[in-house]
Design a protein around this motif. Sequence first.
Motif, PDB file in Angstrom:
ATOM      1  N   GLN A 132      77.789 -24.497  16.739  1.00 35.23           N
ATOM      2  CA  GLN A 132      78.149 -25.772  17.345  1.00 35.23           C
ATOM      3  C   GLN A 132      78.468 -26.738  16.209  1.00 35.23           C
ATOM      4  OE1 GLN A 132      77.521 -26.482  21.360  1.00 35.23           O
ATOM      5  NE2 GLN A 132      78.550 -24.673  20.589  1.00 35.23           N
ATOM      6  N   TYR A 134      77.627 -29.787  22.271  1.00 27.97           N
ATOM      7  CA  TYR A 134      78.346 -28.781  23.052  1.00 27.97           C
ATOM      8  C   TYR A 134      79.717 -29.276  23.493  1.00 27.97           C
ATOM      9  CZ  TYR A 134      79.337 -25.041  26.334  1.00 27.97           C
ATOM     10  OH  TYR A 134      79.927 -23.972  26.972  1.00 27.97           O
ATOM     11  N   ILE A 145      84.512 -29.520  20.702  1.00 28.60           N
ATOM     12  CA  ILE A 145      85.147 -28.232  20.431  1.00 28.60           C
ATOM     13  C   ILE A 145      86.344 -28.455  19.511  1.00 28.60           C
ATOM     14  CG2 ILE A 145      86.535 -28.337  22.553  1.00 28.60           C
ATOM     15  CD1 ILE A 145      86.220 -25.208  22.633  1.00 28.60           C
ATOM     16  N   TRP A 194      84.532 -21.882  26.988  1.00 32.61           N
ATOM     17  CA  TRP A 194      84.041 -23.268  27.012  1.00 32.61           C
ATOM     18  C   TRP A 194      84.455 -23.971  28.304  1.00 32.61           C
ATOM     19  CZ3 TRP A 194      86.460 -28.224  26.523  1.00 32.61           C
ATOM     20  CH2 TRP A 194      85.614 -29.281  26.156  1.00 32.61           C
ATOM     21  N   LEU A 236      79.468 -21.264  26.574  1.00 30.04           N
ATOM     22  CA  LEU A 236      79.322 -20.669  25.258  1.00 30.04           C
ATOM     23  C   LEU A 236      77.854 -20.401  24.968  1.00 30.04           C
ATOM     24  CD1 LEU A 236      81.711 -22.931  23.122  1.00 30.04           C
ATOM     25  CD2 LEU A 236      82.184 -20.628  23.975  1.00 30.04           C
ATOM     26  N   ASN A 250      80.695 -19.470  17.456  1.00 31.21           N
ATOM     27  CA  ASN A 250      81.771 -19.633  18.432  1.00 31.21           C
ATOM     28  C   ASN A 250      83.096 -20.059  17.832  1.00 31.21           C
ATOM     29  OD1 ASN A 250      80.330 -19.239  21.085  1.00 31.21           O
ATOM     30  ND2 ASN A 250      79.062 -20.881  20.229  1.00 31.21           N
TER      31      ASN A 250
END
Length: 427
Positions: free
Chosen positions: A31, A65, A68, A394, A399, A405
């Motif tokens: 993350q 979270y 991205i 996502w 995830l 990731n």
Amino acid sequence: MNQQLWLITIITIALRCTRGGEFELVFKWKQLAHDNMLQPNVPKDIVFDGYSSPNNSVDETFNSYNNIPMGATHHKGRVFITVPRRRPGVPATLNVVNINKQKGGMSPPLTAYPEYIINQLHSDYHADPKRIVSVYRTTVDRCDRLWFVDTGILEYPNNTMQVQRPQLWIIGLNHDRKVRTFEIPESIVQQGVGMASLVVDVDAEDCRKSFAYIPDLVQGAIYVYSFEANRMWSFRHGSFQHDPERTAFNVAGQRFNWDDGIFSITVGNRDPVTRSKPVYYHPMVSTSEFITFAEVLQNEALANAGGYENLFHRIGDRGINAQSTMHHYDPESQVLFYAEVNRNLIGCWNTRTNFSAENHDIIHHDNERLIYPTDLSTDVTGAIWVLSNNLPTWIYSRLNENRYNFYLWRQTPRRAIEGTKCAASFD
């Protein structure tokens, strides 16, 4: 005889698996974090300029979270990473990691660029042209300038909000100072949601003679900005639309249908005889590639007059499941590199050959760490940089925050195409 054939088959497979240069893994994240989050006595909620009003129903407190990475551009030791505001809790949409100074190992924290205040939202979401709302991808030209489009829109689920007009930003990286912003007028587009990438075409002799080509995947248009004239115009064509036969995706077990139109544009070498410069482009929801020329896009009078339909052409098809996000033309090898999302790979095509599936090849494939290659760019040395981000998971699922990731890779074009079809004509 059967054993001999079996041995030959095994050797052939091994050679195919090892041909080309493996991409080097630069960074990986489970993350994202920010450098200020790691410092004591620093406010952690840095999204708003001031405190959120009691009537605000959106929680803008930093949410790892919801951050991205969508784009990555390397320039002289710094990687610029974009995090569009598709969910709340994003402290900075434009960020930087200094490769030579970062202390986070292979998972460094991000730093807002050029600073946090320029990335901050106001507590009542009022417009502020001096601040950046949401950026998808960036590019750096040969004149050391960082270009990007601020879409000006918050794409929160069930709560989309156009905070301000979309703007084109240009920042000089030698001194980290803004060169210019250009507000994209309503006569060009109503909202900025479809402007997810751009490419800059710069004259070899004069940095003022620069053009930005901006695809709009929603409106099915190319917007052209002239730095010298400080003006923008647009082209619309049927080839900018998505292909209804290529809407199905299956990425990491997520099945979905998208309709993204023109997504990526890249500029080829000028022909020494005709003096024309090819411009390659494709919709993401398509497996076809198309071509026009810089002389077409740079003609504002032509854009306004229309009648240019026959100046945009389809050159061929990459093959089944070969939908691509970003692609790039390497001027030395004359090879096009593709980030293919349905197949978790980077593909290539030598532009000296016919555009057909049999003339394409795979240079990097990873079903674990290259899930959804969202960005493919190059730096001033010509090195290829690829960012993968697991976007479909996502969006449609969840995830695993305990696993890596997001991955950032790099490789030189010459090394990447060694032993592939794309190197057949490489001098």
